[in-house]
Design an enzyme around this catalytic site. Structure first.
Site, PDB file in Angstrom:
ATOM      1  N   SER A   1      -5.924  -4.428  -6.735  1.00 29.18           N
ATOM      2  CA  SER A   1      -7.366  -4.434  -6.466  1.00 29.18           C
ATOM      3  C   SER A   1      -8.174  -3.412  -7.260  1.00 29.18           C
ATOM      4  O   SER A   1      -9.403  -3.471  -7.227  1.00 29.18           O
ATOM      5  CB  SER A   1      -7.621  -4.210  -4.976  1.00 29.18           C
ATOM      6  OG  SER A   1      -7.404  -5.407  -4.289  1.00 29.18           O
TER       7      SER A   1
ATOM      8  N   VAL B   1      -3.060  -2.648  -3.744  1.00 28.67           N
ATOM      9  CA  VAL B   1      -1.845  -2.712  -2.929  1.00 28.67           C
ATOM     10  C   VAL B   1      -0.572  -2.293  -3.679  1.00 28.67           C
ATOM     11  O   VAL B   1       0.498  -2.233  -3.088  1.00 28.67           O
ATOM     12  CB  VAL B   1      -1.625  -4.104  -2.279  1.00 28.67           C
ATOM     13  CG1 VAL B   1      -2.667  -4.406  -1.223  1.00 28.67           C
ATOM     14  CG2 VAL B   1      -1.539  -5.202  -3.319  1.00 28.67           C
TER      15      VAL B   1
ATOM     16  N   LYS C   1     -10.703  -4.899  -9.504  1.00 26.83           N
ATOM     17  CA  LYS C   1     -12.006  -5.386  -9.015  1.00 26.83           C
ATOM     18  C   LYS C   1     -13.160  -4.574  -9.618  1.00 26.83           C
ATOM     19  O   LYS C   1     -14.267  -5.081  -9.796  1.00 26.83           O
ATOM     20  CB  LYS C   1     -12.045  -5.339  -7.480  1.00 26.83           C
ATOM     21  CG  LYS C   1     -11.065  -6.347  -6.841  1.00 26.83           C
ATOM     22  CD  LYS C   1     -10.995  -6.237  -5.338  1.00 26.83           C
ATOM     23  CE  LYS C   1     -10.364  -7.439  -4.657  1.00 26.83           C
ATOM     24  NZ  LYS C   1      -8.944  -7.395  -4.404  1.00 26.83           N
TER      25      LYS C   1
ATOM     26  N   TYR D   1      -8.432 -14.165 -11.718  1.00 29.17           N
ATOM     27  CA  TYR D   1      -8.227 -13.129 -10.702  1.00 29.17           C
ATOM     28  C   TYR D   1      -6.758 -12.680 -10.667  1.00 29.17           C
ATOM     29  O   TYR D   1      -6.470 -11.477 -10.650  1.00 29.17           O
ATOM     30  CB  TYR D   1      -8.684 -13.679  -9.339  1.00 29.17           C
ATOM     31  CG  TYR D   1      -8.378 -12.782  -8.165  1.00 29.17           C
ATOM     32  CD1 TYR D   1      -9.220 -11.723  -7.834  1.00 29.17           C
ATOM     33  CD2 TYR D   1      -7.241 -12.998  -7.384  1.00 29.17           C
ATOM     34  CE1 TYR D   1      -8.927 -10.891  -6.757  1.00 29.17           C
ATOM     35  CE2 TYR D   1      -6.951 -12.175  -6.304  1.00 29.17           C
ATOM     36  CZ  TYR D   1      -7.791 -11.125  -5.996  1.00 29.17           C
ATOM     37  OH  TYR D   1      -7.499 -10.300  -4.932  1.00 29.17           O
TER      38      TYR D   1
ATOM     39  N   TYR E   1     -11.584  -0.509   1.272  1.00 30.94           N
ATOM     40  CA  TYR E   1     -11.628  -1.565   2.287  1.00 30.94           C
ATOM     41  C   TYR E   1     -12.167  -1.020   3.597  1.00 30.94           C
ATOM     42  O   TYR E   1     -13.131  -0.260   3.601  1.00 30.94           O
ATOM     43  CB  TYR E   1     -10.237  -2.193   2.497  1.00 30.94           C
ATOM     44  CG  TYR E   1      -9.502  -2.484   1.225  1.00 30.94           C
ATOM     45  CD1 TYR E   1     -10.013  -3.403   0.320  1.00 30.94           C
ATOM     46  CD2 TYR E   1      -8.317  -1.846   0.924  1.00 30.94           C
ATOM     47  CE1 TYR E   1      -9.339  -3.676  -0.851  1.00 30.94           C
ATOM     48  CE2 TYR E   1      -7.634  -2.127  -0.251  1.00 30.94           C
ATOM     49  CZ  TYR E   1      -8.155  -3.036  -1.125  1.00 30.94           C
ATOM     50  OH  TYR E   1      -7.495  -3.296  -2.281  1.00 30.94           O
TER      51      TYR E   1
HETATM   52  N1  GLN Z   1      -3.031  -9.170  -5.225  1.00 28.74           N
HETATM   53  C1  GLN Z   1      -3.616  -8.719  -3.999  1.00 28.74           C
HETATM   54  C2  GLN Z   1      -4.335  -9.876  -3.335  1.00 28.74           C
HETATM   55  O1  GLN Z   1      -4.942 -10.671  -4.036  1.00 28.74           O
HETATM   56  C3  GLN Z   1      -4.572  -7.629  -4.280  1.00 28.74           C
HETATM   57  C4  GLN Z   1      -5.182  -7.073  -3.056  1.00 28.74           C
HETATM   58  C5  GLN Z   1      -5.242  -5.593  -3.049  1.00 28.74           C
HETATM   59  O2  GLN Z   1      -4.810  -4.865  -3.942  1.00 28.74           O
HETATM   60  N2  GLN Z   1      -5.747  -5.099  -1.956  1.00 28.74           N
HETATM   61  O3  GLN Z   1      -4.330  -9.986  -2.136  1.00 28.74           O
END
Ligand code: GLN
Length: 317
Positions: free
Chosen positions: A65, A263, A68, A193, A245
């Site tokens: 993430s 993550v 993003k 993505y 988050y």
């Molecule tokens: N690959 C993870 C997903 O799409 C990324 C989410 C994350 O890093 N929080 O759910």
């Protein structure tokens, strides 16, 4: 105030490493297993060009993430703030990062913000280019420039795994197609993505993204202007309010500077005008944030007095 040195960072790493026990490694990431659970590394680069590092800094991990942030910067360049935020909101959200229910309950069916999965997929759908390859190449060009690392690459293994484990993200994307939020090709947006999530970086690269946000809008190696400065301000504000988050409020209070997690246990921190921070600590909590990395972020904030809202010991009277 604690002086920033490599020795200090080594101590901070050893203080924070035990928090890895409170988290779990994301086993959907092909390179990950229990042996890296208590890995922890940090890299800090100041706006004066000083570099510091400690711990396990050589491990390449997927951006997940943290990508993003980059996707948002590319979309802002392509369309500007008004158009981007017609598609995605700018409000923090109290649910988990891959929440579906918020898409239906929120009036306009617009994802809350670009830092949750639905928001990032909607942003990926905006990124310009004639096909996925071109769009991803634009993402990589920008990323390679701001990290000053032209060897950065996707991991095909991680990409395959993202696709194979993408049921939730596909649900989010198709739901957004049904409400008219996603108007371009859904499978292409998802593919982009997944690719963005699968780019491999190490602590220094994460720190360089933080540094770019902290420092400004020029290529660190040349005088090329990469993005209007006001977009960086927008991105930092969004990271501050939503980057961790549904723990973003906690980090706003306890760290007091913008942080974005993934993550993979990666965290990008940016202290405007001062420094970029890159952390990798693969054990994550149920909200998706590195447990040891989060402890380290808070320790750095306290010891190095990085909280932009004031210092712990400030007498407020
Ligand atoms: N690959 C993870 C997903 O799409 C990324 C989410 C994350 O890093 N929080 O759910």
């Amino acid at each position: 105030m604690q002086e920033l040195t490599n020795d200090y960072l080594e101590e901070a790493i050893e203080d924070s490493r035990p928090y890895a026990a409170n988290g779990d490694v994301n086993m959907n990431i092909p390179e990950y297993d229990e042996t890296i659970k208590d890995h922890l590394g940090v890299s800090i680069i100041t706006t004066n060009g000083e570099c510091y590092a400690a711990g396990d800094t050589t491990q390449y991990v997927p951006m997940q993430s943290t990508s993003k942030i980059i996707g948002l910067m590319v979309a802002l360049q392509d369309f500007g703030k008004d158009r981007v935020f017609q598609t995605v909101g700018m409000e923090p959200m109290g649910d988990f990062f891959n929440s579906i229910s918020q898409l239906e309950s929120y009036d306009t069916s617009k994802p809350f913000n670009p830092m949750i999965n639905a928001g990032a997929i909607a942003v990926a759908a905006l990124i310009k280019g004639k096909d996925v390859e071109t769009r991803f190449e634009r993402y990589m060009n920008f990323l390679r420039k701001i990290t000053n690392h032209d060897q950065l690459e996707i991991s095909e293994e991680v990409y395959k795994s993202e696709k194979a484990n993408g049921a939730r993200n596909r649900s989010l994307a198709y739901f957004m197609q049904s409400t008219g939020t996603l108007v371009t090709n859904v499978e292409e947006a998802l593919d982009l993505y997944y690719r963005m999530n699968s780019v491999m970086m190490r602590c220094e690269d994460f720190a360089r993204v933080g540094l770019f946000l902290a420092k400004g809008d020029y290529n660190p190696e040349s005088d090329e202007r990469l993005i209007p400065a006001h977009h960086l301000r927008t991105v930092k504000a969004i990271i501050m309010s939503s980057g961790m988050y549904n723990s973003s409020g906690h980090y706003a209070v306890e760290a007091g500077f913008p942080c974005k997690s993934g993550v993979s246990g990666s965290i990008i921190g940016t202290i405007p005008g001062n420094m970029g921070v890159g952390i990798v600590g693969p054990a994550i909590d149920e909200k998706g944030n590195s447990t040891a990395g989060g402890a380290l972020i808070k320790k750095l904030s306290q010891d190095l007095e990085l909280n932009m809202f004031g210092l712990e010991n400030t007498d407020g009277r």
